[in-house]
Design a protein around this motif. Structure first.
Motif, PDB file in Angstrom:
ATOM      1  N   ASN A   1      27.463   5.632  71.606  1.00  0.00           N
ATOM      2  CA  ASN A   1      27.278   6.488  70.695  1.00  0.00           C
ATOM      3  C   ASN A   1      26.134   7.539  70.678  1.00  0.00           C
ATOM      4  OD1 ASN A   1      28.831   7.975  68.679  1.00  0.00           O
ATOM      5  ND2 ASN A   1      27.768   6.703  66.755  1.00  0.00           N
ATOM      6  N   PHE A   2      26.248   8.578  71.902  1.00  0.00           N
ATOM      7  CA  PHE A   2      24.801   9.010  72.515  1.00  0.00           C
ATOM      8  C   PHE A   2      25.510  10.717  70.688  1.00  0.00           C
ATOM      9  CE2 PHE A   2      25.240   7.111  76.236  1.00  0.00           C
ATOM     10  CZ  PHE A   2      24.628   6.725  76.160  1.00  0.00           C
ATOM     11  N   GLN A   3      26.013  11.169  70.633  1.00  0.00           N
ATOM     12  CA  GLN A   3      26.266  12.258  70.149  1.00  0.00           C
ATOM     13  C   GLN A   3      26.050  12.230  68.476  1.00  0.00           C
ATOM     14  OE1 GLN A   3      29.241  15.241  71.052  1.00  0.00           O
ATOM     15  NE2 GLN A   3      29.576  15.040  73.399  1.00  0.00           N
ATOM     16  N   GLY A   4      26.459  10.945  68.193  1.00  0.00           N
ATOM     17  CA  GLY A   4      26.578  10.255  66.902  1.00  0.00           C
ATOM     18  C   GLY A   4      25.415  10.225  66.923  1.00  0.00           C
ATOM     19  N   SER A   5      24.223   9.248  67.117  1.00  0.00           N
ATOM     20  CA  SER A   5      22.927   8.758  67.217  1.00  0.00           C
ATOM     21  C   SER A   5      21.927   9.714  67.410  1.00  0.00           C
ATOM     22  CB  SER A   5      22.638   7.546  68.451  1.00  0.00           C
ATOM     23  OG  SER A   5      23.615   6.692  68.332  1.00  0.00           O
ATOM     24  N   ILE A   6      22.476  10.906  67.943  1.00  0.00           N
ATOM     25  CA  ILE A   6      21.012  12.241  68.195  1.00  0.00           C
ATOM     26  C   ILE A   6      21.239  13.578  67.906  1.00  0.00           C
ATOM     27  CG2 ILE A   6      19.541  13.175  70.196  1.00  0.00           C
ATOM     28  CD1 ILE A   6      20.154  10.771  71.700  1.00  0.00           C
ATOM     29  N   PRO A   7      20.539  14.152  66.412  1.00  0.00           N
ATOM     30  CA  PRO A   7      21.069  15.250  66.290  1.00  0.00           C
ATOM     31  C   PRO A   7      20.755  16.324  67.129  1.00  0.00           C
ATOM     32  CG  PRO A   7      20.105  14.115  64.819  1.00  0.00           C
ATOM     33  CD  PRO A   7      19.359  12.975  66.210  1.00  0.00           C
ATOM     34  N   ASN A   8      21.753  17.197  66.900  1.00  0.00           N
ATOM     35  CA  ASN A   8      21.357  18.705  67.538  1.00  0.00           C
ATOM     36  C   ASN A   8      20.477  18.905  67.262  1.00  0.00           C
ATOM     37  OD1 ASN A   8      24.219  19.219  68.332  1.00  0.00           O
ATOM     38  ND2 ASN A   8      24.517  19.811  66.583  1.00  0.00           N
TER      39      ASN A   8
ATOM     40  N   GLY B   1      15.145  12.217  72.864  1.00  0.00           N
ATOM     41  CA  GLY B   1      16.355  11.783  72.506  1.00  0.00           C
ATOM     42  C   GLY B   1      16.208  10.986  71.113  1.00  0.00           C
ATOM     43  N   GLY B   2      15.797  11.692  70.145  1.00  0.00           N
ATOM     44  CA  GLY B   2      16.456  11.609  68.412  1.00  0.00           C
ATOM     45  C   GLY B   2      15.388  11.255  67.557  1.00  0.00           C
ATOM     46  N   HIS B   3      13.988  12.271  68.121  1.00  0.00           N
ATOM     47  CA  HIS B   3      12.447  11.197  67.980  1.00  0.00           C
ATOM     48  C   HIS B   3      12.598   9.992  68.621  1.00  0.00           C
ATOM     49  CE1 HIS B   3      12.523  14.792  64.830  1.00  0.00           C
ATOM     50  NE2 HIS B   3      12.263  15.152  65.974  1.00  0.00           N
ATOM     51  N   ALA B   4      12.687   9.564  69.387  1.00  0.00           N
ATOM     52  CA  ALA B   4      13.072   8.225  69.879  1.00  0.00           C
ATOM     53  C   ALA B   4      11.085   8.263  69.905  1.00  0.00           C
ATOM     54  CB  ALA B   4      12.283   7.976  71.879  1.00  0.00           C
ATOM     55  N   GLU B   5      10.252   6.365  69.591  1.00  0.00           N
ATOM     56  CA  GLU B   5       8.954   6.065  69.778  1.00  0.00           C
ATOM     57  C   GLU B   5       8.829   6.655  68.523  1.00  0.00           C
ATOM     58  OE1 GLU B   5       8.258   3.217  72.480  1.00  0.00           O
ATOM     59  OE2 GLU B   5      10.287   3.710  72.058  1.00  0.00           O
ATOM     60  N   ASN B   6       8.946   7.045  67.918  1.00  0.00           N
ATOM     61  CA  ASN B   6       7.900   7.646  66.219  1.00  0.00           C
ATOM     62  C   ASN B   6       7.931   8.404  66.504  1.00  0.00           C
ATOM     63  OD1 ASN B   6       8.897   4.536  65.209  1.00  0.00           O
ATOM     64  ND2 ASN B   6       7.341   3.613  66.333  1.00  0.00           N
ATOM     65  N   GLY B   7       8.709   8.987  67.556  1.00  0.00           N
ATOM     66  CA  GLY B   7       8.246  10.931  67.284  1.00  0.00           C
ATOM     67  C   GLY B   7       7.551  11.037  68.519  1.00  0.00           C
ATOM     68  N   ARG B   8       6.792   9.524  69.550  1.00  0.00           N
ATOM     69  CA  ARG B   8       5.892  10.183  70.709  1.00  0.00           C
ATOM     70  C   ARG B   8       6.082  11.181  71.518  1.00  0.00           C
ATOM     71  NH1 ARG B   8       4.435   5.452  73.990  1.00  0.00           N
ATOM     72  NH2 ARG B   8       2.969   4.686  72.146  1.00  0.00           N
TER      73      ARG B   8
ATOM     74  N   ALA C   1      18.733   2.732  76.923  1.00  0.00           N
ATOM     75  CA  ALA C   1      19.732   4.408  77.250  1.00  0.00           C
ATOM     76  C   ALA C   1      18.483   5.818  77.700  1.00  0.00           C
ATOM     77  CB  ALA C   1      20.603   5.472  76.412  1.00  0.00           C
ATOM     78  N   PHE C   2      18.439   5.932  78.730  1.00  0.00           N
ATOM     79  CA  PHE C   2      16.965   6.963  78.925  1.00  0.00           C
ATOM     80  C   PHE C   2      17.723   8.836  78.322  1.00  0.00           C
ATOM     81  CE2 PHE C   2      15.783   2.673  80.458  1.00  0.00           C
ATOM     82  CZ  PHE C   2      14.032   2.952  80.205  1.00  0.00           C
ATOM     83  N   PHE C   3      16.712   9.133  78.619  1.00  0.00           N
ATOM     84  CA  PHE C   3      17.149  10.676  77.780  1.00  0.00           C
ATOM     85  C   PHE C   3      16.487  11.551  78.700  1.00  0.00           C
ATOM     86  CE2 PHE C   3      18.842   8.399  74.301  1.00  0.00           C
ATOM     87  CZ  PHE C   3      19.855   7.849  74.092  1.00  0.00           C
ATOM     88  N   PHE C   4      16.895  12.892  79.278  1.00  0.00           N
ATOM     89  CA  PHE C   4      16.024  13.329  80.085  1.00  0.00           C
ATOM     90  C   PHE C   4      16.087  14.735  80.219  1.00  0.00           C
ATOM     91  CE2 PHE C   4      16.345   9.127  82.456  1.00  0.00           C
ATOM     92  CZ  PHE C   4      15.214   8.672  82.468  1.00  0.00           C
ATOM     93  N   CYS C   5      15.333  15.587  79.985  1.00  0.00           N
ATOM     94  CA  CYS C   5      16.092  17.467  79.437  1.00  0.00           C
ATOM     95  C   CYS C   5      14.506  17.654  80.919  1.00  0.00           C
ATOM     96  CB  CYS C   5      15.493  17.821  78.907  1.00  0.00           C
ATOM     97  SG  CYS C   5      16.538  17.912  77.195  1.00  0.00           S
ATOM     98  N   SER C   6      16.131  18.156  82.146  1.00  0.00           N
ATOM     99  CA  SER C   6      14.758  19.049  83.539  1.00  0.00           C
ATOM    100  C   SER C   6      15.533  20.407  83.084  1.00  0.00           C
ATOM    101  CB  SER C   6      15.738  18.444  85.010  1.00  0.00           C
ATOM    102  OG  SER C   6      15.344  17.066  84.313  1.00  0.00           O
ATOM    103  N   ASP C   7      14.659  21.141  82.904  1.00  0.00           N
ATOM    104  CA  ASP C   7      15.011  22.626  83.175  1.00  0.00           C
ATOM    105  C   ASP C   7      14.838  23.175  84.657  1.00  0.00           C
ATOM    106  OD1 ASP C   7      13.786  23.895  80.198  1.00  0.00           O
ATOM    107  OD2 ASP C   7      12.501  22.302  80.869  1.00  0.00           O
ATOM    108  N   VAL C   8      15.624  24.057  84.753  1.00  0.00           N
ATOM    109  CA  VAL C   8      16.312  24.263  85.832  1.00  0.00           C
ATOM    110  C   VAL C   8      16.216  26.021  85.770  1.00  0.00           C
ATOM    111  CG1 VAL C   8      16.982  22.439  87.127  1.00  0.00           C
ATOM    112  CG2 VAL C   8      18.336  24.151  85.526  1.00  0.00           C
ATOM    113  N   ASN C   9      16.376  26.566  87.680  1.00  0.00           N
ATOM    114  CA  ASN C   9      16.779  27.919  87.341  1.00  0.00           C
ATOM    115  C   ASN C   9      17.705  28.613  88.279  1.00  0.00           C
ATOM    116  OD1 ASN C   9      16.948  30.669  86.607  1.00  0.00           O
ATOM    117  ND2 ASN C   9      15.190  30.859  88.596  1.00  0.00           N
ATOM    118  N   PHE C  10      18.657  28.021  88.213  1.00  0.00           N
ATOM    119  CA  PHE C  10      19.844  28.519  89.064  1.00  0.00           C
ATOM    120  C   PHE C  10      19.639  29.929  89.915  1.00  0.00           C
ATOM    121  CE2 PHE C  10      22.588  25.706  86.919  1.00  0.00           C
ATOM    122  CZ  PHE C  10      23.039  24.549  87.610  1.00  0.00           C
ATOM    123  N   THR C  11      19.559  29.788  91.591  1.00  0.00           N
ATOM    124  CA  THR C  11      19.466  31.330  91.978  1.00  0.00           C
ATOM    125  C   THR C  11      20.801  31.056  92.551  1.00  0.00           C
ATOM    126  OG1 THR C  11      18.214  29.687  94.212  1.00  0.00           O
ATOM    127  CG2 THR C  11      16.448  30.230  92.558  1.00  0.00           C
ATOM    128  N   GLY C  12      21.167  30.664  92.479  1.00  0.00           N
ATOM    129  CA  GLY C  12      22.601  30.827  93.516  1.00  0.00           C
ATOM    130  C   GLY C  12      22.879  29.776  94.380  1.00  0.00           C
TER     131      GLY C  12
END
Length: 205
Positions: free
Chosen positions: A77-84, A90-97, A194-205
C-alpha cells in the motif's frame, strides 16, 4: 562537520546494514555518495552540486547509508503509506534520515534516451518480488515541483528476481524530452520490506 574517524564509522555502519539502491540512473543519495563520498566536506560542493550539498548538511548518514532507504510492512500500500511530497524519502523513512531527498531543486541528472535501463544493486541478495518503475509525466519540472503520485506514470511492474548482485529493467517511452524523475520501488523477497528511489534524468531523445 564529521571528523574522518566518525566518517569511517558511518561508512562501516552503512555497509554493515547493506541492502541496495538503484545505481543507474543513480538515485539521489547514491549519486551524492558516488560524487562526494571521498570529499564531502569540500565547500565547493555548495556551488557545483547544491542539492547534494544541502543533503550532506542535513544528514550525512543519508549518503553513507545510500543502501538503506526502506520501509517495513507496508503490504504494497505505497500510495496510502507515503504522502505526496515525501516519495523520494520513502515517507520520511528511518526517522527522517532521508528527508533531504525530497528537496525541490536542480539535482544532478543523468542523460538518457527514450529507450533506457534501470539497474538496481542488491548488495544483500534479498531478491525481489517485483520492481515498480515509474516516470514523471511530460511537463513535470522536478527543479520547481515536489513529487506527487499524480505526477507519475507506471512504466512497468516486473516479475520476481532471484537473489543476485544486480537486476536490470529495460524500459521505453515515446517522445520524451527534458527533465524528469524515474521513481523505482523495490519490493524485497526476504520479508515485507520496500525500497524507494528517485533518479533524476534528462531525456535527450
Amino acid at each position: 562537520m564529521l571528523t574522518s574517524a566518525v566518517a569511517c564509522l558511518a561508512l562501516w555502519a552503512g555497509a554493515a546494514s547493506a541492502h541496495g539502491s538503484v545505481v543507474d540512473p543513480a538515485s539521489r543519495n547514491y549519486g551524492c555518495w558516488q560524487r562526494w563520498g571521498s570529499d564531502f566536506q569540500n565547500p565547493a560542493m555548495a556551488q557545483q552540486d547544491p542539492m547534494c550539498w544541502q543533503a550532506w548538511q542535513a544528514d550525512p548518514m543519508a549518503m553513507w547509508s545510500w543502501n538503506g532507504l526502506y520501509r517495513m510492512y507496508l503490504g504494497g500500500n505505497f500510495q496510502g503509506s507515503i504522502p505526496n511530497g515525501q516519495l523520494c524519502s520513502g515517507g520520511h523513512a528511518e526517522n527522517g534520515r532521508y528527508n533531504a531527498m525530497d528537496a525541490v531543486g536542480a539535482w544532478k541528472a543523468t542523460g538518457i534516451r527514450n529507450s533506457f535501463s534501470v539497474k538496481l544493486n542488491d548488495q544483500a541478495h534479498h531478491g525481489a518480488d517485483y520492481l515498480l518503475v515509474y516516470v514523471t509525466k511530460q511537463g513535470f519540472d522536478p527543479t520547481k515541483q515536489a513529487l506527487t503520485w499524480n505526477d507519475l506514470q507506471l512504466l512497468t511492474k516486473t516479475g520476481r528476481y532471484a537473489p543476485a548482485d544486480y537486476y536490470t529493467v529495460n524500459l521505453s517511452t515515446s517522445g520524451r524530452t527534458g527533465r524528469a524523475v524515474v521513481y523505482t520501488i523495490w519490493q524485497a523477497s526476504h520479508m515485507d520490506q520496500a525500497f524507494f528511489f528517485c533518479s533524476d534524468v534528462n531525456f535527450t531523445g
